[in-house]
Design a protein around this motif. Structure first.
Motif, PDB file in Angstrom:
ATOM      1  N   ILE A   5       0.827  -1.208   0.000  1.00 53.55           N
ATOM      2  CA  ILE A   5       0.000   0.000   0.000  1.00 53.55           C
ATOM      3  C   ILE A   5       0.861   1.257   0.000  1.00 53.55           C
ATOM      4  O   ILE A   5       0.464   2.288  -0.553  1.00 53.55           O
ATOM      5  CB  ILE A   5      -0.986  -0.004   1.184  1.00 53.55           C
ATOM      6  CG1 ILE A   5      -2.005   1.126   1.021  1.00 53.55           C
ATOM      7  CG2 ILE A   5      -0.253   0.094   2.505  1.00 53.55           C
ATOM      8  CD1 ILE A   5      -3.158   1.056   1.966  1.00 53.55           C
ATOM      9  N   SER A   6       2.050   1.178   0.569  1.00 50.55           N
ATOM     10  CA  SER A   6       2.909   2.364   0.585  1.00 50.55           C
ATOM     11  C   SER A   6       3.348   2.753  -0.826  1.00 50.55           C
ATOM     12  O   SER A   6       3.532   3.942  -1.111  1.00 50.55           O
ATOM     13  CB  SER A   6       4.122   2.131   1.480  1.00 50.55           C
ATOM     14  OG  SER A   6       4.895   1.060   0.994  1.00 50.55           O
ATOM     15  N   TYR A   8       1.462   2.389  -3.562  1.00 50.77           N
ATOM     16  CA  TYR A   8       0.308   3.085  -4.121  1.00 50.77           C
ATOM     17  C   TYR A   8       0.211   4.507  -3.578  1.00 50.77           C
ATOM     18  O   TYR A   8      -0.043   5.458  -4.320  1.00 50.77           O
ATOM     19  CB  TYR A   8      -0.990   2.339  -3.786  1.00 50.77           C
ATOM     20  CG  TYR A   8      -1.227   1.103  -4.601  1.00 50.77           C
ATOM     21  CD1 TYR A   8      -1.681   1.188  -5.908  1.00 50.77           C
ATOM     22  CD2 TYR A   8      -1.018  -0.153  -4.053  1.00 50.77           C
ATOM     23  CE1 TYR A   8      -1.919   0.054  -6.655  1.00 50.77           C
ATOM     24  CE2 TYR A   8      -1.248  -1.296  -4.783  1.00 50.77           C
ATOM     25  CZ  TYR A   8      -1.699  -1.190  -6.087  1.00 50.77           C
ATOM     26  OH  TYR A   8      -1.932  -2.314  -6.819  1.00 50.77           O
ATOM     27  N   LEU A   9       0.400   4.637  -2.276  1.00 49.19           N
ATOM     28  CA  LEU A   9       0.283   5.955  -1.664  1.00 49.19           C
ATOM     29  C   LEU A   9       1.395   6.892  -2.114  1.00 49.19           C
ATOM     30  O   LEU A   9       1.170   8.099  -2.274  1.00 49.19           O
ATOM     31  CB  LEU A   9       0.276   5.825  -0.140  1.00 49.19           C
ATOM     32  CG  LEU A   9      -0.914   5.068   0.447  1.00 49.19           C
ATOM     33  CD1 LEU A   9      -0.796   4.998   1.959  1.00 49.19           C
ATOM     34  CD2 LEU A   9      -2.221   5.691   0.035  1.00 49.19           C
ATOM     35  N   ALA A  12       0.477   8.074  -5.582  1.00 51.91           N
ATOM     36  CA  ALA A  12      -0.620   9.035  -5.472  1.00 51.91           C
ATOM     37  C   ALA A  12      -0.123  10.370  -4.925  1.00 51.91           C
ATOM     38  O   ALA A  12      -0.559  11.431  -5.387  1.00 51.91           O
ATOM     39  CB  ALA A  12      -1.717   8.470  -4.580  1.00 51.91           C
ATOM     40  N   LEU A  13       0.791  10.332  -3.976  1.00 51.16           N
ATOM     41  CA  LEU A  13       1.337  11.566  -3.417  1.00 51.16           C
ATOM     42  C   LEU A  13       2.114  12.351  -4.469  1.00 51.16           C
ATOM     43  O   LEU A  13       1.943  13.572  -4.604  1.00 51.16           O
ATOM     44  CB  LEU A  13       2.241  11.254  -2.224  1.00 51.16           C
ATOM     45  CG  LEU A  13       2.956  12.448  -1.594  1.00 51.16           C
ATOM     46  CD1 LEU A  13       1.954  13.352  -0.899  1.00 51.16           C
ATOM     47  CD2 LEU A  13       4.026  11.983  -0.640  1.00 51.16           C
ATOM     48  N   ASN A  46      -5.747   6.468  -4.416  1.00 49.28           N
ATOM     49  CA  ASN A  46      -5.911   6.245  -2.977  1.00 49.28           C
ATOM     50  C   ASN A  46      -7.166   5.436  -2.678  1.00 49.28           C
ATOM     51  O   ASN A  46      -7.148   4.540  -1.827  1.00 49.28           O
ATOM     52  CB  ASN A  46      -5.966   7.575  -2.232  1.00 49.28           C
ATOM     53  CG  ASN A  46      -4.609   8.156  -1.995  1.00 49.28           C
ATOM     54  OD1 ASN A  46      -3.614   7.440  -1.974  1.00 49.28           O
ATOM     55  ND2 ASN A  46      -4.550   9.460  -1.831  1.00 49.28           N
ATOM     56  N   ALA A  49      -6.490   1.847  -3.615  1.00 52.10           N
ATOM     57  CA  ALA A  49      -5.509   1.237  -2.708  1.00 52.10           C
ATOM     58  C   ALA A  49      -6.144   0.908  -1.360  1.00 52.10           C
ATOM     59  O   ALA A  49      -5.942  -0.187  -0.825  1.00 52.10           O
ATOM     60  CB  ALA A  49      -4.318   2.174  -2.520  1.00 52.10           C
ATOM     61  N   PHE A  50      -6.903   1.842  -0.812  1.00 54.31           N
ATOM     62  CA  PHE A  50      -7.539   1.566   0.477  1.00 54.31           C
ATOM     63  C   PHE A  50      -8.648   0.533   0.342  1.00 54.31           C
ATOM     64  O   PHE A  50      -8.950  -0.186   1.294  1.00 54.31           O
ATOM     65  CB  PHE A  50      -8.065   2.850   1.107  1.00 54.31           C
ATOM     66  CG  PHE A  50      -6.974   3.724   1.657  1.00 54.31           C
ATOM     67  CD1 PHE A  50      -6.030   3.222   2.533  1.00 54.31           C
ATOM     68  CD2 PHE A  50      -6.883   5.050   1.285  1.00 54.31           C
ATOM     69  CE1 PHE A  50      -5.021   4.015   3.036  1.00 54.31           C
ATOM     70  CE2 PHE A  50      -5.879   5.862   1.782  1.00 54.31           C
ATOM     71  CZ  PHE A  50      -4.946   5.342   2.660  1.00 54.31           C
TER      72      PHE A  50
END
Length: 103
Positions: A5-6, A8-9, A12-13, A46, A49-50
């Motif tokens: 998940i990191s 993906y984040l 996205a960031l 996000n 991903a979540f």
């Protein structure tokens, strides 16, 4: 190889920061619209991903993503129509020169 998940984040960031930079610094209205779309796509990443890595994985985030993509497509259509109308009147797409609503 699994993607966490990191990852993906982080993507996205980066995408959101590039979009925010473009929306705040560029003066071309088309580039500003594209930058806003980049920020919306970062939010969509996000959501997915979540949805995938959440406490209770479900398709809710993917459904919200489809909804936001639909709204974003409508936003782009309306935004480009407004830009075309403004370009026909002012012959520019520079954001600083579009002040028809001001007195």
């Amino acid at each position: 190889m699994t993607v966490s998940i990191s990852s993906y984040l982080m993507v996205a960031l980066i995408l959101f920061c590039v979009g925010l930079y473009g929306a705040l610094t560029k003066r071309n209205a088309v580039v500003v619209l594209l930058s806003i779309e980049l920020m919306l796509n970062a939010v969509n990443i996000n959501l997915v991903a979540f949805s995938k890595f959440g406490l209770y994985p479900s398709v809710t985030g993917q459904i919200f993503t489809l909804f936001t993509m639909t709204v974003a497509a409508a936003e782009v259509a309306v935004g480009l129509a407004i830009l075309i109308a403004l370009y026909r009147n002012k012959e520019t797409v520079n954001v600083d020169e579009m002040n028809q609503m001001k007195r």
